[in-house]
Structure formats: C-alpha cells, structure tokens
Design a protein around this motif. Structure first.
Motif, PDB file in Angstrom:
ATOM      1  N   VAL A 173      57.617 -36.068 -22.841  1.00 49.25           N
ATOM      2  CA  VAL A 173      56.829 -34.613 -22.579  1.00 49.25           C
ATOM      3  C   VAL A 173      56.708 -34.163 -24.209  1.00 49.25           C
ATOM      4  O   VAL A 173      57.931 -34.101 -24.615  1.00 49.25           O
ATOM      5  CB  VAL A 173      57.415 -33.533 -22.041  1.00 49.25           C
ATOM      6  N   GLY A 180      57.176 -28.639 -27.454  1.00 50.16           N
ATOM      7  CA  GLY A 180      56.389 -27.559 -27.472  1.00 50.16           C
ATOM      8  C   GLY A 180      57.437 -26.385 -27.468  1.00 50.16           C
ATOM      9  O   GLY A 180      58.552 -26.484 -27.416  1.00 50.16           O
ATOM     10  N   ARG A 227      60.861 -26.283 -31.332  1.00 50.09           N
ATOM     11  CA  ARG A 227      59.889 -26.934 -30.197  1.00 50.09           C
ATOM     12  C   ARG A 227      60.912 -28.082 -29.761  1.00 50.09           C
ATOM     13  O   ARG A 227      61.666 -28.706 -30.205  1.00 50.09           O
ATOM     14  CB  ARG A 227      59.057 -27.791 -31.389  1.00 50.09           C
ATOM     15  N   SER A 283      56.688 -22.865 -25.375  1.00 44.44           N
ATOM     16  CA  SER A 283      56.388 -21.647 -24.414  1.00 44.44           C
ATOM     17  C   SER A 283      57.190 -21.899 -23.230  1.00 44.44           C
ATOM     18  O   SER A 283      57.718 -23.098 -23.039  1.00 44.44           O
ATOM     19  CB  SER A 283      55.039 -21.622 -24.161  1.00 44.44           C
ATOM     20  N   GLY A 328      63.069 -22.656 -27.177  1.00 45.93           N
ATOM     21  CA  GLY A 328      61.963 -22.270 -27.177  1.00 45.93           C
ATOM     22  C   GLY A 328      61.504 -20.918 -27.673  1.00 45.93           C
ATOM     23  O   GLY A 328      60.827 -20.523 -28.392  1.00 45.93           O
ATOM     24  N   ARG A 378      55.666 -21.826 -20.299  1.00 42.24           N
ATOM     25  CA  ARG A 378      55.034 -22.959 -19.669  1.00 42.24           C
ATOM     26  C   ARG A 378      55.382 -24.510 -19.890  1.00 42.24           C
ATOM     27  O   ARG A 378      55.183 -25.407 -19.283  1.00 42.24           O
ATOM     28  CB  ARG A 378      53.504 -22.721 -19.756  1.00 42.24           C
ATOM     29  N   HIS A 379      55.668 -24.744 -21.251  1.00 43.59           N
ATOM     30  CA  HIS A 379      56.147 -25.878 -21.708  1.00 43.59           C
ATOM     31  C   HIS A 379      57.500 -26.402 -21.076  1.00 43.59           C
ATOM     32  O   HIS A 379      57.765 -27.410 -20.604  1.00 43.59           O
ATOM     33  CB  HIS A 379      56.384 -25.958 -23.049  1.00 43.59           C
ATOM     34  N   ARG A 389      56.703 -27.399 -17.509  1.00 42.63           N
ATOM     35  CA  ARG A 389      56.142 -28.771 -17.687  1.00 42.63           C
ATOM     36  C   ARG A 389      57.252 -29.881 -17.632  1.00 42.63           C
ATOM     37  O   ARG A 389      57.020 -30.786 -16.965  1.00 42.63           O
ATOM     38  CB  ARG A 389      55.177 -29.158 -18.987  1.00 42.63           C
TER      39      ARG A 389
END
Length: 294
Positions: free
Chosen positions: A132, A135, A118, A137, A113, A139-140, A143
C-alpha cells in the motif's frame, strides 16, 4: 453499512488514538536524520547516502567517509512491515496475534497520518508481498485495514522467510524512512544481516507480537502439537517433565537469539502481548523510545 476496518478504526480512535495523538511522532522525530538546520553529529558513510553531506575534513583525518547528521524537521515517511504468515494466527479467537497486528497497523497509520507523516504498508506472507503506497488521510488508514482484512488465509507448509521480508522492505523504502516491523519473528532465513542492512539505511523499530501459545506448553496429558508455519503435527505427553524442560529451554534460546540479533543491529524491539491493553503498550513504547534519545 460500515466495513469491518471502519468499525475497528472507530473503536480504536475512541479508545487509543485520542489518548496517544502526538506521542509517537514526538518520540521518533529527533531520531530521523535529514537536511534540517540542527547539526547533531557525524556517522560513517553508508551505500546510498547523499554524498553532499560528507564532511571532507573529518573524512580526510579519519581516512574514511563520514557524513554530517542533522535533526529532521520535515515529514517522515513511515513504512509498516506487517507479517501475515501462518504463525501470526496463534491466539484465542478475536484476540490472536493477527488481530493485534491489525489494530497496531490502523493505530500507527492514523497517528502518524494525523501528524502529517506519510504511511505505507508492506503485507508479507511466505514470500508474497502486497504494498500500500504511502499516504496520510484517514481513508488511507482504512485502505491499509482493508488490505489486511482481505489478505488470503496463510498457507501451511512453508516457514516465514524473515530475511526476504526485511530485504523486500529495504527495496521498497528507497528514501530514508522510519520502518516499523510488526511480527512474531518466528521463521527462517539469515534475517540478522538483512536487518543490519535495513538499519544502516533507515530508522527501524521492531514490534514483536507474542502470545502465551508460543511460550507455554499446557499440562494436559497427550496433546497434538502443530507447527503453525509448516502444518507438521506430533502427539506428545505435555506432562512429561523432560519435555517441558526442553520446551522451555528452546523458547529461552529463541528469545535470546532474537534479542542478540536486534542488539547487534541496533534495533529496539518492543514486546506486545495479545493479552495487553494496546494503549498501555503503545504509551510504554513511546516512553522507552524517548528515553533512548540523546
């Protein structure tokens, strides 16, 4: 208050990510084939390939469709295929195979990331898949960690269908991607064909998590041996020399089948022990990956 994935990621960022930043992306970038400007060679056409890249002169000469292959300059899409089956619970408390898998998932998601790639994840548990979407970030990455943290306890009574896990990953990754399979590869199914199909379409890397409990029979007299996948229990004499020889032969045969299947599929497999420092393991993986590049 910080969540468990947040605390884990903070620790990993300090101990692992800052030391590895940039190494894994560099190791894999030249292998990812796309529509860049640097021509690297030809390969046979596979179902689902972009027909616009067919080299018609070579195709006519060899009487078989071939594609022109280029190095990839754009961002990668990375799929983490994470085995959450019962056998992944083996190991000592706090450092079992599922703990190492969680650390690998967070580190890889954060590293790729940070490089602009991605990262998506497929959490697979005995036929049940949780996804999932990709992404980039921090934050990703958290997650993905949260999904791992809340995954239901593995169910006993059914072995991991490795073929189904790999086929599910193939259906999920529609465009060319780097697919990192993190598993102990203990299970059933005709996984070799599934792996070959996946490797024809994507770049695939296998990270095999191992623990001494999988490979060593403790010499402790009468013990109860339980199959982590099926829950079946059996009382055995662990000091029996014949039993120990047969156990070792079974382990060696399993490892040989796995290595041969990976080799036939053209997929590199890297062994990550639960007793190994994660940074050292990933540095070695990046170096070995770089050595394989033309």
């Amino acid at each position: 208050m910080a969540t468990a994935p947040e605390r884990l990621l903070l620790r990993l960022e300090w101990k692992v990510v800052r030391r590895l930043d940039g190494r894994l992306q560099g190791a894999h970038r030249t292998a990812h084939r796309g529509s860049g400007v640097d021509f690297t060679g030809l390969r046979r056409y596979a179902d689902g390939d972009d027909a616009r890249h067919i080299d018609w002169n070579v195709t006519a000469r060899l009487d078989e469709p071939h594609l022109r292959v280029f190095t990839e300059d754009r961002e990668l899409t990375v799929w983490l295929v994470l085995d959450r089956s019962a056998s992944m619970t083996a190991g000592r408390p706090g450092r079992g195979k599922h703990d190492v898998l969680a650390e690998l998932a967070l580190v890889l998601a954060r590293l790729f990331g940070r490089g602009g790639d991605r990262v998506g994840a497929l959490l697979f548990d005995t036929g049940t898949a949780r996804v999932v979407p990709p992404g980039t970030s921090r934050r990703h990455a958290l997650r993905i960690g949260a999904e791992l943290d809340r995954t239901a306890a593995p169910r006993a009574g059914a072995t991991t269908d490795l073929a189904l896990m790999l086929d599910t990953a193939g259906r999920l990754a529609r465009r060319r991607a780097l697919v990192v399979v993190v598993s102990d590869f203990i299970g059933e199914g005709d996984w070799e064909r599934s792996l070959q199909r996946l490797a024809r379409r994507h770049e695939v890397v296998a990270l095999r998590i191992v623990d001494a409990a999988d490979d060593v029979l403790p010499e402790a007299g009468l013990i109860v041996v339980e199959d982590a996948e099926t829950g079946e229990q059996l009382v055995v004499d662990s000091a029996d020399p014949l039993l120990r020889v047969r156990f070792r032969e079974a382990v060696d045969a399993r490892d040989a089948r796995l290595a041969a299947g990976m080799r036939r599929a053209g997929v590199p497999v890297h062994r990550v022990g639960t007793d190994r420092d994660l940074t050292d393991a990933l540095v070695e993986i990046a170096a070995r990956t770089g050595e394989r590049r033309p």
